[in-house]
Design a protein around this motif. Structure first.
Motif, short mmCIF file in Angstrom:
data_model
loop_
_atom_site.label_atom_id
_atom_site.label_comp_id
_atom_site.label_asym_id
_atom_site.label_seq_id
_atom_site.Cartn_x
_atom_site.Cartn_y
_atom_site.Cartn_z
N PHE A 46 0.85 -1.18 0.00
CA PHE A 46 0.00 0.00 0.00
C PHE A 46 0.89 1.24 0.00
O PHE A 46 1.69 1.43 0.91
N PHE A 47 0.71 2.05 -1.02
CA PHE A 47 1.58 3.20 -1.23
C PHE A 47 0.88 4.51 -0.86
O PHE A 47 -0.32 4.66 -1.04
N ASP A 48 1.68 5.47 -0.41
CA ASP A 48 1.21 6.82 -0.09
C ASP A 48 0.06 6.79 0.92
O ASP A 48 -1.06 7.22 0.64
N ILE A 50 2.10 10.30 4.27
CA ILE A 50 2.22 9.90 2.86
C ILE A 50 3.50 9.10 2.64
O ILE A 50 4.46 9.54 2.01
N VAL A 51 3.50 7.90 3.20
CA VAL A 51 4.65 7.00 3.08
C VAL A 51 4.19 5.68 2.47
O VAL A 51 3.00 5.41 2.35
N ASN A 52 5.13 4.87 2.08
CA ASN A 52 4.83 3.56 1.52
C ASN A 52 4.92 2.49 2.61
O ASN A 52 5.87 2.46 3.38
N GLN A 66 8.69 1.29 10.75
CA GLN A 66 7.42 1.99 10.68
C GLN A 66 6.91 2.15 9.25
O GLN A 66 5.70 2.10 9.00
N ASP A 67 7.82 2.33 8.30
CA ASP A 67 7.46 2.37 6.88
C ASP A 67 8.73 2.17 6.08
O ASP A 67 9.83 2.06 6.65
N ASP A 68 8.62 2.16 4.75
CA ASP A 68 9.77 1.84 3.91
C ASP A 68 10.94 2.79 4.07
O ASP A 68 12.10 2.39 3.89
#
Length: 710
Positions: A440-442, A452-454, A514-516
């Motif tokens: 799931f992107f953005d 707004i992270v991937n 936490q995110d990419d």
């Protein structure tokens, strides 16, 4: 006394703060505890679900942005009264002497010394107020006036006074002024007054009425001592009408409230032996949480409940993650109605999904009252798609605690299927580590200081759960699935995606990321950030905050708390890492840090965070309690006690508890409902005793050992 709170228990005497702390509500409307003589800009009545809309003004508006603000309406103050001496001079100087809220009865007693600048003579005014809970449109107000240095005749006048809304600037957490209201006042006779308020934009209306047995304007002689003046207030449903026929007496309203709270504490009691102040704070939190909760399936719980207008009265994800757990395990009928509210806005949520470019399913609004999205800042609003899975998690929690298949078939399953369809349409496969993984992107996770992270870990983990639960329900209720248009192909897609969702993990740190991009960013310069610059959101541009590793609240750790699916060693590493970069600028944060610390044996941290959580509003920790209570944090304090110190979880359909009793406590007792039983669980330093107060024997996992209690 743990089930009462008084002025002497509080350090602050700020009038707006006290209005919040001593506010009363019944799920339908709330009354701030204003000074009835001098009033204030923050005084008034708040009705759940009664709001006005206004156009959101964007400098540059793009397609799909939310169109309208929704702002809860502050209505006239029902406590206000005017008192005059025998020369017509108004007693307009008021000094609060004592104030006490009895949480066993729901009765608030406030005593003031009144005077004026002309005569200098004084009288004493005591206001007793309580809200009816069974028929939630009634409030009872009893005014008792005693002579002090003045003992002549007095005149009382009681009316519904319209006060202009005041603009607030500089803090996005405060409500917007509503200036598009129309009023019509009717006085059918001398003992009643009806005020109709109409919103020009949202086209809603609401009636308020006050009634006195003899007259709303009455004279008394104080020479014989105390006099009593009773007024009954009525507040209609939105778009409803009031009736002043057969109104209950003040005493009947008190009895109704007393019966409600007696029954409530019978089901929901939590007692800490060893710290009376914590007992008091916890009881206050549960009393106010329940007071603010919508109970009709048409309304929800706003961020400030019915204690104020902060955050415009909007409903957020707070309900499902921090508040509904309490109701699920103590008052499941309220939890059911909170789910029914979400079901009622499915059509608006489909529109929100389409506006976001997602072709299937629903996207529940990040902030709303009436159903449409009201967030004007999508990076920290609409992009928090995790709200879909938060709501689905709450449905699953309720179902597993109650076995209520009727709720699932009528409301819950459609929510689950439509949110699963959203994830199916939003996500896409990417080649990661040599495997096709569903991504799931953005997106934005719970931490609003990262947007707004991937592949936000929390969002992905929750989506994995959402899709998996959809498959579980499809298999269990195939006829309902067919009715909802589910095909075998769609069911199999849900299953495949659930198993293929990418969960970021850093092999060097050996923790979930936490995110990419999280660990590629520099850490926020905490050592050079002045203390007065917190919360960061009020002192730094969002783009500056987004460039750093800094968390407003628990994010990855919240997923750890909900699923308990990593080793204790990894959890300790994650806790240590994320704690160092978390500001706790959100009141939602500390309860999760406390509960996790209790689980992994960090007793001092668990207790320290809990102390802040349980007393957040009583000590005004966030410095904005004057705008209303931090309702989600009230629920979070219960979560900390029951799921942290009490280790409560549901695993494989069984109730699981574990003893993490703080060293400072001699005993912890909690009552809760599970699958039709009422349980009392007593935690002692060396053992746990479980009693089933009503219902059949139940298999419970206690400190890892399965046993059957009766």
């Amino acid at each position: 006394m743990s089930n009462s709170i008084s002025l002497n228990d509080l350090k602050s005497r700020d009038p707006s703060y006290l209005e919040t702390i001593f506010s009363l509500a019944n799920g339908h409307f709330g009354i701030r505890a204003s000074d009835p003589i001098i009033g204030s800009d923050t005084a008034g009545t708040v009705v759940n679900g009664f709001y006005e809309i206004s156009k959101i003004i964007y400098g540059e508006k793009a397609f799909g942005y939310a169109d309208n603000n929704q702002t809860i309406v502050k209505l006239p103050d029902l406590r206000t009264i005017n008192i005059y001496d025998n020369q017509g001079n108004k007693f307009d100087i008021s000094n609060l002497k004592t104030e006490s809220l009895n949480m066993n009865t729901g009765l608030l007693t406030s005593t003031y010394e009144l005077s004026n600048n002309i005569s200098g003579k004084t009288i004493e005014l005591t206001v007793n107020s309580t809200l009816q809970q069974s028929d939630n449109q009634m409030v009872g107000l009893r005014y008792e006036i005693k002579p002090l240095s003045y003992s002549g005749n007095i005149k009382l006048t009681k009316h519904l006074n319209i006060v202009a809304s005041v603009d607030t600037v500089g803090d996005p957490r405060r409500a917007k002024a509503v200036k598009t209201l129309e009023y019509q006042k009717d006085n059918p006779n001398s003992h009643q007054e009806i005020l109709t308020t109409t919103t020009k934009k949202s086209k809603m209306s609401l009636q308020m009425a006050i009634y006195a047995k003899d007259s709303l304007e009455k004279e008394y002689d104080l020479s014989n001592g105390k006099v009593v003046f009773d007024v009954i207030g009525v507040v209609s449903e939105p778009n409803g009408k009031v009736s002043t026929n057969d109104l209950p007496s003040f005493e009947k309203i008190v009895n109704d409230s007393t019966n409600f709270w007696s029954d409530f504490w019978e089901r929901s009691e939590v007692k800490i032996t060893g710290d009376d102040s914590l007992n008091q704070a916890l009881h206050f939190n549960l009393f106010q949480l329940t007071s603010s909760s919508g109970r009709d399936g048409k309304t929800n719980i706003s961020a400030k409940g019915l204690s104020g207008t902060g955050y415009d009265g909007h409903y957020f994800w707070d309900t499902e993650m921090y508040m509904s757990p309490f109701f699920t395990y103590t008052n499941p009928e309220i939890a059911k109605n909170l789910i029914k509210y979400r079901y009622s806005i499915l059509e608006d949520s489909k529109k929100t999904a389409r506006a976001a470019g997602v072709d299937e399913g629903v996207l529940f609004p990040w902030r709303t009252i009436g159903g449409p999205e009201a967030s004007s800042y999508f990076p920290a609003g609409t992009a928090q798609y995790h709200i879909n899975a938060d709501i689905s998690y709450a449905v699953a929690r309720y179902y597993r605690a109650t076995n209520d298949e009727d709720l699932i078939k009528k409301y819950g399953m459609e929510i689950i299927i439509e949110t699963a369809r959203f994830w199916n349409s939003l996500g896409s496969y990417s080649k990661i580590n040599g495997k096709d993984q569903f991504c799931f992107f953005d997106v934005t996770g719970p931490d609003e200081y990262t947007a707004i992270v991937n592949n936000n870990y929390y969002t992905n983990r929750m989506a994995k759960f959402n899709l998996g639960f959809a498959v579980e329900l499809i298999d269990k209720f195939p006829e309902k699935a067919t009715e909802l248009g589910v095909t075998t192909e769609e069911r199999n897609n849900f299953l495949k995606e659930s198993k293929s969702i990418y969960l970021p993990y850093d092999s060097e740190k050996k923790i979930n990321e936490q995110d990419d991009s999280a660990f590629n960013k520099p850490i926020w310069p905490f050592e050079t950030t002045p203390k007065e610059n917190y919360p960061l959101l009020l002192h730094y541009h969002p783009l500056r905050i987004y460039r750093y590793q800094v968390n407003k609240q628990a994010d990855t750790l919240l997923a750890d708390f909900l699923f308990d699916d990593i080793t204790k060693e990894q959890l300790i590493r994650e806790y240590d890492y994320y704690e160092k970069i978390t500001t706790h600028d959100s009141s939602l944060s500390r309860s999760i840090f406390s509960a996790l610390a209790a689980r992994i044996g960090l007793k001092n941290k668990a207790y320290s965070y809990f102390m802040d959580t349980v007393k957040t509003d009583l000590i005004d920790l966030q410095k904005n309690t004057q705008d209303g209570l931090h309702i989600a944090n009230l629920g979070g304090s219960w979560l900390t006690v029951v799921s942290g110190f009490g280790g409560l979880q549901v695993k494989n359909g069984s109730l699981t508890i574990a003893n993490h009793l703080p060293d400072e406590w001699k005993k912890l007792s909690i009552r809760l409902q599970f699958q039709g039983r009422l349980l009392e669980i007593n935690y002692l330093p060396s053992k746990i005793d479980v009693s089933i107060l009503s219902g059949e024997p139940l298999k419970i996992i206690v400190d890892g050992v399965c046993r059957k209690d009766s």
